[in-house]
Design a protein around this motif. Structure first.
Motif, PDB file in Angstrom:
ATOM      1  N   SER A  56       0.830  -1.206   0.000  1.00 50.50           N
ATOM      2  CA  SER A  56       0.000   0.000   0.000  1.00 50.50           C
ATOM      3  C   SER A  56       0.869   1.263   0.000  1.00 50.50           C
ATOM      4  O   SER A  56       0.591   2.225  -0.717  1.00 50.50           O
ATOM      5  CB  SER A  56      -0.920  -0.046   1.232  1.00 50.50           C
ATOM      6  OG  SER A  56      -1.678   1.110   1.332  1.00 50.50           O
TER       7      SER A  56
ATOM      8  N   TRP B 246      -0.712  13.166   3.762  1.00 45.62           N
ATOM      9  CA  TRP B 246      -0.927  11.776   3.347  1.00 45.62           C
ATOM     10  C   TRP B 246       0.247  10.884   3.753  1.00 45.62           C
ATOM     11  O   TRP B 246       0.052   9.714   4.053  1.00 45.62           O
ATOM     12  CB  TRP B 246      -1.191  11.682   1.842  1.00 45.62           C
ATOM     13  CG  TRP B 246      -2.548  12.192   1.437  1.00 45.62           C
ATOM     14  CD1 TRP B 246      -3.231  13.239   1.993  1.00 45.62           C
ATOM     15  CD2 TRP B 246      -3.407  11.670   0.411  1.00 45.62           C
ATOM     16  NE1 TRP B 246      -4.441  13.412   1.362  1.00 45.62           N
ATOM     17  CE2 TRP B 246      -4.586  12.473   0.389  1.00 45.62           C
ATOM     18  CE3 TRP B 246      -3.289  10.627  -0.509  1.00 45.62           C
ATOM     19  CZ2 TRP B 246      -5.630  12.235  -0.509  1.00 45.62           C
ATOM     20  CZ3 TRP B 246      -4.329  10.394  -1.406  1.00 45.62           C
ATOM     21  CH2 TRP B 246      -5.490  11.192  -1.402  1.00 45.62           C
TER      22      TRP B 246
ATOM     23  N   LYS C 194      -9.327  16.971   4.894  1.00 49.07           N
ATOM     24  CA  LYS C 194     -10.635  17.136   4.249  1.00 49.07           C
ATOM     25  C   LYS C 194     -11.161  18.562   4.437  1.00 49.07           C
ATOM     26  O   LYS C 194     -11.389  19.271   3.466  1.00 49.07           O
ATOM     27  CB  LYS C 194     -11.637  16.144   4.836  1.00 49.07           C
ATOM     28  CG  LYS C 194     -11.358  14.700   4.454  1.00 49.07           C
ATOM     29  CD  LYS C 194     -12.484  13.816   4.925  1.00 49.07           C
ATOM     30  CE  LYS C 194     -12.457  12.441   4.283  1.00 49.07           C
ATOM     31  NZ  LYS C 194     -11.744  11.460   5.092  1.00 49.07           N
TER      32      LYS C 194
HETATM   33  C1  RET Z   1      -2.956   3.072   5.150  1.00 53.08           C
HETATM   34  C2  RET Z   1      -2.273   1.811   5.691  1.00 53.08           C
HETATM   35  C3  RET Z   1      -1.438   1.105   4.760  1.00 53.08           C
HETATM   36  C4  RET Z   1      -0.400   1.978   4.144  1.00 53.08           C
HETATM   37  C5  RET Z   1      -0.932   3.274   3.650  1.00 53.08           C
HETATM   38  C6  RET Z   1      -2.109   3.821   4.128  1.00 53.08           C
HETATM   39  C7  RET Z   1      -2.485   5.128   3.586  1.00 53.08           C
HETATM   40  C8  RET Z   1      -3.562   5.844   3.824  1.00 53.08           C
HETATM   41  C9  RET Z   1      -3.821   7.164   3.352  1.00 53.08           C
HETATM   42  C10 RET Z   1      -4.995   7.698   3.713  1.00 53.08           C
HETATM   43  C11 RET Z   1      -5.444   8.985   3.444  1.00 53.08           C
HETATM   44  C12 RET Z   1      -6.585   9.406   3.954  1.00 53.08           C
HETATM   45  C13 RET Z   1      -7.151  10.707   3.822  1.00 53.08           C
HETATM   46  C14 RET Z   1      -8.287  10.923   4.445  1.00 53.08           C
HETATM   47  C15 RET Z   1      -8.953  12.166   4.437  1.00 53.08           C
HETATM   48  O1  RET Z   1      -9.548  12.509   5.372  1.00 53.08           O
HETATM   49  C16 RET Z   1      -4.269   2.648   4.517  1.00 53.08           C
HETATM   50  C17 RET Z   1      -3.199   3.911   6.375  1.00 53.08           C
HETATM   51  C18 RET Z   1      -0.114   3.981   2.616  1.00 53.08           C
HETATM   52  C19 RET Z   1      -2.845   7.909   2.539  1.00 53.08           C
HETATM   53  C20 RET Z   1      -6.488  11.754   3.059  1.00 53.08           C
END
Ligand code: RET
Length: 237
Positions: free
Chosen positions: A140, A181, A216
């Protein structure tokens, strides 16, 4: 599917209220916007915060949470996060892509990488052995890095063809997105999901709440703040 929610519910309720207020604010600001191209930004951003508001509500009330047994340990997994992110992260990228004036292929690649990232991240959360959890986390995170590379490369190049104030707004939002992020996989790994036991669930939930509100509501406020910039972003070129 209601599981008792621990003291971290404090943060989940703050998240619910924050996302709701953000939604109402964007709806208020969007009233009276008549240009269909400009409406797109409002529609997308309002969906982002309303999806998050209901998913935070689901977590705070014990619906959006389950237990995953890893070895002999039971982990509390807030699955509603992933249900939120699978829809809202592509929408945030769509906002940014429309601002940059990206073509369909660029948008499809970005959104595809994003769904791949959240999809494999969801598998990481439900995997039942520590090594497989970390492996899926790695896959991921790889997708996240590819996505950010694309954002800094192709999308930024496209955005440079916009007027200078649109390009500068794009730059601000892009940098905010990258900084925020990148913290998600770190919080995940240090938190209960990573199984290293560094960050307890209480503080992990607080950290995700602050990140979610910034990524957000903070992002939306910056994007929708200046109507004149958005007007230029949507003007036919
Ligand atoms: C996880 C776990 C596995 C590794 C990665 C992740 C990335 C998550 C991201 C989430 C962004 C969420 C946002 C939400 C807005 O409110 C799933 C945590 C890379 C980048 C922007």
């Amino acid at each position: 599917m209601a599981t008792p929610v621990g003291p971290e519910s404090l943060w989940l309720w703050i998240g619910t209220i924050g996302m709701t207020l953000g939604t109402l604010y964007f709806i208020g600001r969007g009233r009276g916007v008549r240009d269909p191209k400009m409406q797109e930004f409002y529609i997308i951003t309002i969906f982002v915060t309303s999806i998050a508001a209901v998913m935070y509500f689901a977590m705070a009330t014990g619906f959006g949470v389950t237990e995953v047994t890893v070895g002999d340990e039971a982990l509390t997994i807030y699955w509603a996060r992933y249900a939120d992110w699978i829809f809202t992260t592509p929408l945030l990228l769509l906002d940014l892509s429309l601002l940059a004036g990206a073509d369909r292929n660029t948008i499809a690649t970005l959104l595809g990488l994003d769904v791949f990232m959240i999809g494999t991240g969801t598998i990481a959360a439900f995997a039942t052995t520590p090594p497989t959890r970390i492996a899926w986390w790695g896959i991921s995170t790889g997708a996240l890095l590819a996505l950010l590379y694309f954002l800094v490369g192709t999308l930024s190049k496209t955005a440079r063809n916009r007027t200078s104030d649109v390009a500068s707004l794009f730059g601000t939002l892009r940098n905010l997105l990258i900084a925020l992020w990148l913290l998600y996989p770190v919080v995940w790994l240090l938190g209960t999901e990573g199984t290293f036991g560094i960050l307890p669930l209480y503080w992990e939930t607080a950290a995700f709440m602050i990140l979610d509100l910034s990524a957000k509501v903070g992002f939306g406020v910056l994007l929708l703040r200046s109507r004149s910039v958005l007007e230029r972003a949507t003007a036919p070129t």
